[in-house]
Design a protein around this motif. Sequence first.
Motif, PDB file in Angstrom:
ATOM      1  N   MET A   1      37.372  37.161  27.082  1.00 26.47           N
ATOM      2  CA  MET A   1      36.837  36.458  28.327  1.00 26.47           C
ATOM      3  C   MET A   1      36.861  37.764  29.207  1.00 26.47           C
ATOM      4  O   MET A   1      37.438  38.477  29.289  1.00 26.47           O
ATOM      5  CB  MET A   1      37.534  35.284  28.538  1.00 26.47           C
ATOM      6  N   THR A   2      35.886  38.198  29.535  1.00 27.73           N
ATOM      7  CA  THR A   2      35.472  39.004  30.701  1.00 27.73           C
ATOM      8  C   THR A   2      35.446  39.210  32.146  1.00 27.73           C
ATOM      9  O   THR A   2      34.991  38.242  32.378  1.00 27.73           O
ATOM     10  CB  THR A   2      33.130  38.934  30.433  1.00 27.73           C
ATOM     11  N   ILE A   3      36.174  40.121  32.464  1.00 28.41           N
ATOM     12  CA  ILE A   3      36.871  40.195  33.897  1.00 28.41           C
ATOM     13  C   ILE A   3      35.750  40.968  34.770  1.00 28.41           C
ATOM     14  O   ILE A   3      35.454  42.338  34.323  1.00 28.41           O
ATOM     15  CB  ILE A   3      38.221  40.479  33.467  1.00 28.41           C
ATOM     16  N   THR A   4      36.007  40.231  35.691  1.00 31.33           N
ATOM     17  CA  THR A   4      34.785  41.371  36.917  1.00 31.33           C
ATOM     18  C   THR A   4      34.654  41.864  37.874  1.00 31.33           C
ATOM     19  O   THR A   4      35.908  41.174  38.481  1.00 31.33           O
ATOM     20  CB  THR A   4      33.198  40.887  37.257  1.00 31.33           C
ATOM     21  N   TYR A   5      34.728  42.777  38.318  1.00 32.36           N
ATOM     22  CA  TYR A   5      35.499  43.679  39.267  1.00 32.36           C
ATOM     23  C   TYR A   5      34.438  43.897  40.336  1.00 32.36           C
ATOM     24  O   TYR A   5      33.800  44.776  40.154  1.00 32.36           O
ATOM     25  CB  TYR A   5      36.109  44.879  39.248  1.00 32.36           C
ATOM     26  N   VAL A   6      34.088  42.909  42.069  1.00 30.57           N
ATOM     27  CA  VAL A   6      32.954  42.505  42.466  1.00 30.57           C
ATOM     28  C   VAL A   6      33.813  43.588  43.701  1.00 30.57           C
ATOM     29  O   VAL A   6      33.952  42.425  44.710  1.00 30.57           O
ATOM     30  CB  VAL A   6      32.094  41.507  42.308  1.00 30.57           C
ATOM     31  N   TRP A   7      33.039  45.033  44.260  1.00 34.85           N
ATOM     32  CA  TRP A   7      32.979  44.838  46.136  1.00 34.85           C
ATOM     33  C   TRP A   7      32.297  44.053  47.099  1.00 34.85           C
ATOM     34  O   TRP A   7      31.069  43.624  46.382  1.00 34.85           O
ATOM     35  CB  TRP A   7      32.842  46.500  46.246  1.00 34.85           C
ATOM     36  N   ASP A  50      35.442  34.053  34.401  1.00 36.65           N
ATOM     37  CA  ASP A  50      34.328  32.500  34.215  1.00 36.65           C
ATOM     38  C   ASP A  50      34.102  32.345  35.389  1.00 36.65           C
ATOM     39  O   ASP A  50      34.374  30.905  35.523  1.00 36.65           O
ATOM     40  CB  ASP A  50      35.431  31.666  33.338  1.00 36.65           C
ATOM     41  N   GLY A  51      33.781  32.709  35.921  1.00 40.02           N
ATOM     42  CA  GLY A  51      33.463  32.485  37.913  1.00 40.02           C
ATOM     43  C   GLY A  51      35.110  32.291  38.610  1.00 40.02           C
ATOM     44  O   GLY A  51      35.137  31.875  39.901  1.00 40.02           O
ATOM     45  N   LEU A  52      36.271  32.004  38.116  1.00 44.41           N
ATOM     46  CA  LEU A  52      37.692  31.730  38.506  1.00 44.41           C
ATOM     47  C   LEU A  52      37.840  33.392  39.837  1.00 44.41           C
ATOM     48  O   LEU A  52      37.875  34.215  38.553  1.00 44.41           O
ATOM     49  CB  LEU A  52      38.398  31.340  37.687  1.00 44.41           C
ATOM     50  N   LEU A  53      38.733  33.238  40.728  1.00 41.22           N
ATOM     51  CA  LEU A  53      38.997  34.314  41.911  1.00 41.22           C
ATOM     52  C   LEU A  53      40.844  34.592  40.826  1.00 41.22           C
ATOM     53  O   LEU A  53      40.780  33.483  40.726  1.00 41.22           O
ATOM     54  CB  LEU A  53      39.272  33.193  42.940  1.00 41.22           C
ATOM     55  N   ILE A  54      40.505  35.425  39.623  1.00 46.21           N
ATOM     56  CA  ILE A  54      41.652  35.786  39.659  1.00 46.21           C
ATOM     57  C   ILE A  54      42.719  36.869  40.264  1.00 46.21           C
ATOM     58  O   ILE A  54      44.437  37.460  39.894  1.00 46.21           O
ATOM     59  CB  ILE A  54      41.699  35.495  38.314  1.00 46.21           C
ATOM     60  N   GLY A  55      41.698  37.864  41.129  1.00 46.84           N
ATOM     61  CA  GLY A  55      42.975  38.840  41.376  1.00 46.84           C
ATOM     62  C   GLY A  55      41.737  39.364  42.761  1.00 46.84           C
ATOM     63  O   GLY A  55      40.282  38.899  42.953  1.00 46.84           O
ATOM     64  N   PHE A  56      43.276  39.842  43.755  1.00 48.72           N
ATOM     65  CA  PHE A  56      42.126  40.789  44.511  1.00 48.72           C
ATOM     66  C   PHE A  56      42.481  41.223  45.566  1.00 48.72           C
ATOM     67  O   PHE A  56      44.016  41.590  45.162  1.00 48.72           O
ATOM     68  CB  PHE A  56      42.579  39.157  46.068  1.00 48.72           C
ATOM     69  N   ARG A  76      49.728  34.722  38.424  1.00 45.87           N
ATOM     70  CA  ARG A  76      50.473  35.381  37.974  1.00 45.87           C
ATOM     71  C   ARG A  76      50.193  35.333  36.103  1.00 45.87           C
ATOM     72  O   ARG A  76      50.421  35.742  35.479  1.00 45.87           O
ATOM     73  CB  ARG A  76      51.544  33.803  37.657  1.00 45.87           C
ATOM     74  N   GLU A  77      49.173  34.128  35.825  1.00 47.09           N
ATOM     75  CA  GLU A  77      48.480  33.529  34.615  1.00 47.09           C
ATOM     76  C   GLU A  77      47.976  35.270  33.771  1.00 47.09           C
ATOM     77  O   GLU A  77      47.565  34.962  32.583  1.00 47.09           O
ATOM     78  CB  GLU A  77      47.913  32.457  33.959  1.00 47.09           C
ATOM     79  N   HIS A  78      47.700  36.129  34.651  1.00 47.53           N
ATOM     80  CA  HIS A  78      46.555  37.326  34.472  1.00 47.53           C
ATOM     81  C   HIS A  78      47.585  38.376  34.632  1.00 47.53           C
ATOM     82  O   HIS A  78      46.556  39.686  34.373  1.00 47.53           O
ATOM     83  CB  HIS A  78      45.193  37.116  35.442  1.00 47.53           C
ATOM     84  N   ARG A  79      48.479  38.465  35.016  1.00 48.57           N
ATOM     85  CA  ARG A  79      49.496  39.607  34.735  1.00 48.57           C
ATOM     86  C   ARG A  79      49.718  41.067  33.666  1.00 48.57           C
ATOM     87  O   ARG A  79      49.813  39.892  32.912  1.00 48.57           O
ATOM     88  CB  ARG A  79      50.596  39.694  36.287  1.00 48.57           C
ATOM     89  N   SER A  80      50.074  41.419  33.948  1.00 50.06           N
ATOM     90  CA  SER A  80      49.944  42.478  33.249  1.00 50.06           C
ATOM     91  C   SER A  80      49.383  42.820  32.087  1.00 50.06           C
ATOM     92  O   SER A  80      48.984  42.672  30.488  1.00 50.06           O
ATOM     93  CB  SER A  80      51.467  42.195  32.237  1.00 50.06           C
ATOM     94  N   ARG A  81      47.836  42.350  32.453  1.00 48.27           N
ATOM     95  CA  ARG A  81      46.490  42.711  31.536  1.00 48.27           C
ATOM     96  C   ARG A  81      46.131  43.438  32.259  1.00 48.27           C
ATOM     97  O   ARG A  81      44.576  44.482  31.811  1.00 48.27           O
ATOM     98  CB  ARG A  81      45.908  41.672  30.970  1.00 48.27           C
ATOM     99  N   GLY A  82      46.329  44.788  33.194  1.00 46.50           N
ATOM    100  CA  GLY A  82      45.507  45.773  33.907  1.00 46.50           C
ATOM    101  C   GLY A  82      44.276  45.362  35.169  1.00 46.50           C
ATOM    102  O   GLY A  82      43.923  46.042  35.504  1.00 46.50           O
ATOM    103  N   VAL A  83      44.940  43.923  35.087  1.00 45.81           N
ATOM    104  CA  VAL A  83      43.565  43.135  36.311  1.00 45.81           C
ATOM    105  C   VAL A  83      43.972  44.004  37.649  1.00 45.81           C
ATOM    106  O   VAL A  83      43.319  44.554  38.952  1.00 45.81           O
ATOM    107  CB  VAL A  83      44.194  41.798  36.704  1.00 45.81           C
ATOM    108  N   GLY A  84      45.251  44.358  37.784  1.00 41.44           N
ATOM    109  CA  GLY A  84      45.464  44.890  39.590  1.00 41.44           C
ATOM    110  C   GLY A  84      45.395  46.126  39.133  1.00 41.44           C
ATOM    111  O   GLY A  84      44.754  46.838  40.428  1.00 41.44           O
TER     112      GLY A  84
END
Length: 131
Positions: A1-7, A50-56, A76-84
């Motif tokens: 799944m693709t994670i997007t980062y939007v300003w 997938d449209g779900l807010l997972i980081g901020f 929590r379920e998305h940590r340690s994947r480079g999201v932060g």
Amino acid sequence: MTITYVWRDDFDNTALDALHTGGFGGPATGTDWRARLERHSLGWVCAREDGLLIGFVNVLWDGGLHAFLLDTVVAREHRSRGVGAALVATAADEARAARCAWLHVDFEEHLRAFYVDACGFRVTAAGLIAL
């Protein structure tokens, strides 16, 4: 799944409140995040899968050369994947584009590896007064 980062992404206050509650503990506050961010922030970055807010992360500033990170949080379920680290990198790019020269962050000792090693912050002396 693709994670997007939007300003300065649009978000639902309830979703951001739930992300904060999950990341920082405590009860949901019902905060009007949109009003708060519009009033005090240079911008913010939302991470979505997938449209779900997972980081901020929130980027405040002094209106000049200094930007400040607050509230970096990843579900929590998305940590340690480079999201932060990707949230922080996007925030740094956008602060640079706004002509800020410095990006500051305060962190607790257990987050040192994240901010220093993963994100590239340099350790500096700082002060704090509990109010």
